[in-house]
Design a protein around this motif. Sequence first.
Motif, PDB file in Angstrom:
ATOM      1  N   PHE A 158       0.799  -1.209   0.000  1.00  0.00           N
ATOM      2  CA  PHE A 158       0.000   0.000   0.000  1.00  0.00           C
ATOM      3  C   PHE A 158       0.839   1.270   0.000  1.00  0.00           C
ATOM      4  O   PHE A 158       0.330   2.366   0.181  1.00  0.00           O
ATOM      5  CB  PHE A 158      -0.943   0.016   1.208  1.00  0.00           C
ATOM      6  N   LEU A 159       2.126   1.139  -0.212  1.00  0.00           N
ATOM      7  CA  LEU A 159       3.033   2.271  -0.180  1.00  0.00           C
ATOM      8  C   LEU A 159       2.651   3.388  -1.151  1.00  0.00           C
ATOM      9  O   LEU A 159       2.621   4.565  -0.763  1.00  0.00           O
ATOM     10  CB  LEU A 159       4.460   1.795  -0.454  1.00  0.00           C
ATOM     11  N   PRO A 160       2.319   3.101  -2.422  1.00  0.00           N
ATOM     12  CA  PRO A 160       2.005   4.190  -3.340  1.00  0.00           C
ATOM     13  C   PRO A 160       0.820   5.033  -2.874  1.00  0.00           C
ATOM     14  O   PRO A 160       0.812   6.240  -3.025  1.00  0.00           O
ATOM     15  CB  PRO A 160       1.702   3.460  -4.651  1.00  0.00           C
ATOM     16  N   THR A 161      -0.187   4.379  -2.300  1.00  0.00           N
ATOM     17  CA  THR A 161      -1.361   5.106  -1.843  1.00  0.00           C
ATOM     18  C   THR A 161      -0.999   6.032  -0.698  1.00  0.00           C
ATOM     19  O   THR A 161      -1.411   7.185  -0.639  1.00  0.00           O
ATOM     20  CB  THR A 161      -2.458   4.127  -1.387  1.00  0.00           C
ATOM     21  N   ILE A 162      -0.183   5.510   0.247  1.00  0.00           N
ATOM     22  CA  ILE A 162       0.201   6.296   1.408  1.00  0.00           C
ATOM     23  C   ILE A 162       0.997   7.523   0.986  1.00  0.00           C
ATOM     24  O   ILE A 162       0.740   8.635   1.416  1.00  0.00           O
ATOM     25  CB  ILE A 162       1.020   5.434   2.391  1.00  0.00           C
ATOM     26  N   SER A 163       2.005   7.329   0.126  1.00  0.00           N
ATOM     27  CA  SER A 163       2.916   8.415  -0.214  1.00  0.00           C
ATOM     28  C   SER A 163       2.243   9.481  -1.071  1.00  0.00           C
ATOM     29  O   SER A 163       2.695  10.613  -1.107  1.00  0.00           O
ATOM     30  CB  SER A 163       4.141   7.858  -0.947  1.00  0.00           C
TER      31      SER A 163
ATOM     32  N   LYS B 146      15.964  16.584  -5.001  1.00  0.00           N
ATOM     33  CA  LYS B 146      16.359  15.680  -3.918  1.00  0.00           C
ATOM     34  C   LYS B 146      15.504  15.891  -2.680  1.00  0.00           C
ATOM     35  O   LYS B 146      15.074  14.932  -2.027  1.00  0.00           O
ATOM     36  CB  LYS B 146      17.837  15.882  -3.570  1.00  0.00           C
ATOM     37  N   PHE B 147      15.245  17.149  -2.342  1.00  0.00           N
ATOM     38  CA  PHE B 147      14.471  17.410  -1.141  1.00  0.00           C
ATOM     39  C   PHE B 147      13.000  17.062  -1.331  1.00  0.00           C
ATOM     40  O   PHE B 147      12.329  16.645  -0.386  1.00  0.00           O
ATOM     41  CB  PHE B 147      14.663  18.864  -0.699  1.00  0.00           C
ATOM     42  N   GLU B 148      12.497  17.213  -2.530  1.00  0.00           N
ATOM     43  CA  GLU B 148      11.134  16.739  -2.823  1.00  0.00           C
ATOM     44  C   GLU B 148      11.050  15.237  -2.600  1.00  0.00           C
ATOM     45  O   GLU B 148      10.097  14.725  -1.985  1.00  0.00           O
ATOM     46  CB  GLU B 148      10.760  17.064  -4.274  1.00  0.00           C
ATOM     47  N   ASN B 149      12.043  14.520  -3.087  1.00  0.00           N
ATOM     48  CA  ASN B 149      12.061  13.068  -2.954  1.00  0.00           C
ATOM     49  C   ASN B 149      12.171  12.648  -1.494  1.00  0.00           C
ATOM     50  O   ASN B 149      11.478  11.727  -1.037  1.00  0.00           O
ATOM     51  CB  ASN B 149      13.227  12.497  -3.756  1.00  0.00           C
ATOM     52  N   MET B 150      13.039  13.317  -0.722  1.00  0.00           N
ATOM     53  CA  MET B 150      13.179  12.991   0.691  1.00  0.00           C
ATOM     54  C   MET B 150      11.891  13.265   1.454  1.00  0.00           C
ATOM     55  O   MET B 150      11.510  12.514   2.358  1.00  0.00           O
ATOM     56  CB  MET B 150      14.343  13.788   1.292  1.00  0.00           C
ATOM     57  N   PHE B 151      11.207  14.338   1.082  1.00  0.00           N
ATOM     58  CA  PHE B 151       9.958  14.687   1.747  1.00  0.00           C
ATOM     59  C   PHE B 151       8.894  13.615   1.521  1.00  0.00           C
ATOM     60  O   PHE B 151       8.208  13.187   2.450  1.00  0.00           O
ATOM     61  CB  PHE B 151       9.470  16.043   1.236  1.00  0.00           C
ATOM     62  N   VAL B 152       8.783  13.163   0.287  1.00  0.00           N
ATOM     63  CA  VAL B 152       7.804  12.113  -0.023  1.00  0.00           C
ATOM     64  C   VAL B 152       8.158  10.826   0.715  1.00  0.00           C
ATOM     65  O   VAL B 152       7.296  10.179   1.312  1.00  0.00           O
ATOM     66  CB  VAL B 152       7.736  11.867  -1.544  1.00  0.00           C
ATOM     67  N   ASN B 153       9.429  10.451   0.710  1.00  0.00           N
ATOM     68  CA  ASN B 153       9.845   9.210   1.353  1.00  0.00           C
ATOM     69  C   ASN B 153       9.611   9.232   2.858  1.00  0.00           C
ATOM     70  O   ASN B 153       9.330   8.202   3.474  1.00  0.00           O
ATOM     71  CB  ASN B 153      11.321   8.929   1.064  1.00  0.00           C
ATOM     72  N   SER B 154       9.738  10.402   3.482  1.00  0.00           N
ATOM     73  CA  SER B 154       9.559  10.480   4.933  1.00  0.00           C
ATOM     74  C   SER B 154       8.135  10.159   5.349  1.00  0.00           C
ATOM     75  O   SER B 154       7.884   9.760   6.489  1.00  0.00           O
ATOM     76  CB  SER B 154       9.941  11.880   5.430  1.00  0.00           C
ATOM     77  N   ASN B 155       7.183  10.312   4.423  1.00  0.00           N
ATOM     78  CA  ASN B 155       5.777  10.019   4.717  1.00  0.00           C
ATOM     79  C   ASN B 155       5.271   8.797   3.958  1.00  0.00           C
ATOM     80  O   ASN B 155       4.076   8.675   3.689  1.00  0.00           O
ATOM     81  CB  ASN B 155       4.900  11.227   4.376  1.00  0.00           C
ATOM     82  N   SER B 156       6.183   7.894   3.621  1.00  0.00           N
ATOM     83  CA  SER B 156       5.806   6.764   2.772  1.00  0.00           C
ATOM     84  C   SER B 156       5.389   5.521   3.550  1.00  0.00           C
ATOM     85  O   SER B 156       5.058   4.512   2.963  1.00  0.00           O
ATOM     86  CB  SER B 156       6.966   6.408   1.833  1.00  0.00           C
ATOM     87  N   SER B 157       5.413   5.577   4.874  1.00  0.00           N
ATOM     88  CA  SER B 157       4.962   4.445   5.680  1.00  0.00           C
ATOM     89  C   SER B 157       4.210   4.973   6.886  1.00  0.00           C
ATOM     90  O   SER B 157       4.400   6.116   7.315  1.00  0.00           O
ATOM     91  CB  SER B 157       6.148   3.590   6.145  1.00  0.00           C
ATOM     92  N   ILE B 158       3.356   4.146   7.437  1.00  0.00           N
ATOM     93  CA  ILE B 158       2.579   4.553   8.603  1.00  0.00           C
ATOM     94  C   ILE B 158       3.502   4.847   9.787  1.00  0.00           C
ATOM     95  O   ILE B 158       3.325   5.825  10.517  1.00  0.00           O
ATOM     96  CB  ILE B 158       1.553   3.468   8.978  1.00  0.00           C
TER      97      ILE B 158
END
Length: 441
Positions: free
Chosen positions: A15-20, A368-380
């Motif tokens: 469910f990672l894509p939905t969360i992120s 890079k910072f956009e990517n890090m921001f998305v990844n930080s919220n990619s899991s519960i």
Amino acid sequence: MRIKTSLLGVLALFFLPTISAQEVSFEEYDLDNGLHVILHQDNNAPVVTTSVMYHVGAKDENPEKTGFAHFFEHLLFEGTKNIKRGEWFKIVSSNGGQNNANTTQDRTYYYEVFPSNNLELGLWLESERMMHPIINQIGVDTQSEVVQEERRMRYDNSPYGRWREQMFIHLFKKHPYRWQTIGSLEHLANASLDDFKAFNKTYYVPNNAVLVVAGDISLEKTKKMVQDYFGPIPKGKDIQRQTFVEDPITTPIKAEYRDPNIQIPAIFLGYRTPAQTNRDAYVLDMVSTYLSDGKSSKLYKKLVDEEKKALQVFAFNGSQEDYGAYVVGALPVGETSLEDLQKDIDEEIGKLQSELISEKDYQKLQNKFENMFVNSNSSISGIANSLARYYMLYDNTGLINNEIEIYRSITREEILEVSNKYLKPNQRVALEYLPLEATEN
């Protein structure tokens, strides 16, 4: 246990894509005892994280009794009035869950990840930790051995394991950031049982904590369970915190440390920087990334790829609640001296201070910072951590959704200006980290 844990991980990844892709919605409120509660509902996967962050870290310790915050990270898994000693991890794993804890100089964080049908179990566990901890000599003695082994493994016997310790005792003279979270084993050994009980009574109280419940939950049912389990916990006394103001560094500080675990020396250049809520701290994040994040970074390309003077180059901006530290360094190749590496690093920083970075490099940073921001919220579990951290250390839970706007608004001119403001040679510690000299016969 392995099957259940693996299934939990698969569900989260599925469910990672939905969360992120979604903005993080949340609701926050306070209980009468001062506990701050943040709820995030996401019913895409049957997973829930329960976590509690306490506003206590190494900086809250008595200088003569260091290591307490980190010690409690271990001690509060020993058991409670209703959880027998040694049973905590068994309860979690037998119910398909995972759990852990970590400590910094500013806060201590505990969490469990369960299938969502075990939400109540997670809340009960954390309420037990807060309300009914058992602090006795058996637990203290047991965890003392654990902490001693951790120090030997991560600090005393690890190559370059004490660079941060050595850097911070020179960067900070007044602030408790001058000691590390592992603290002093001697202080822990000399502490009484009453010392540990007093530390718990002072800091492990609801009005010094935030509870986050994130994942597959019903908001109304969760609110009732939170009230049932945490509402009866008595409020603690208001905590009086000291303020420490460091004198500016105006002349270079040269330091040396010899590590018996290394054969290759290293140079570390450290600069004291502002608190993490300061806009300049965000700019310094970009400076750090520009200089040494990845093989395409300026220092790596120059010193490792092109001139082949360094085995490794690194830099980071370690922002914290009161101050931060920007550190850049390198390990030499062959006959390259630490003095030469320092000169080359200064040259690259000098370019950053004298001319604007290119539009291409600026856009690369933004990506890079956009990517890090998305990844930080990619899991519960990542969302739960961020919600707690932004509330407690930034006093702004909404940063979980809009912190990226700060980075987006940073200009090339600011990068030049902030580099000049903080990265001056007369405002730093130059630490030569050297192998232990051979003993002459």
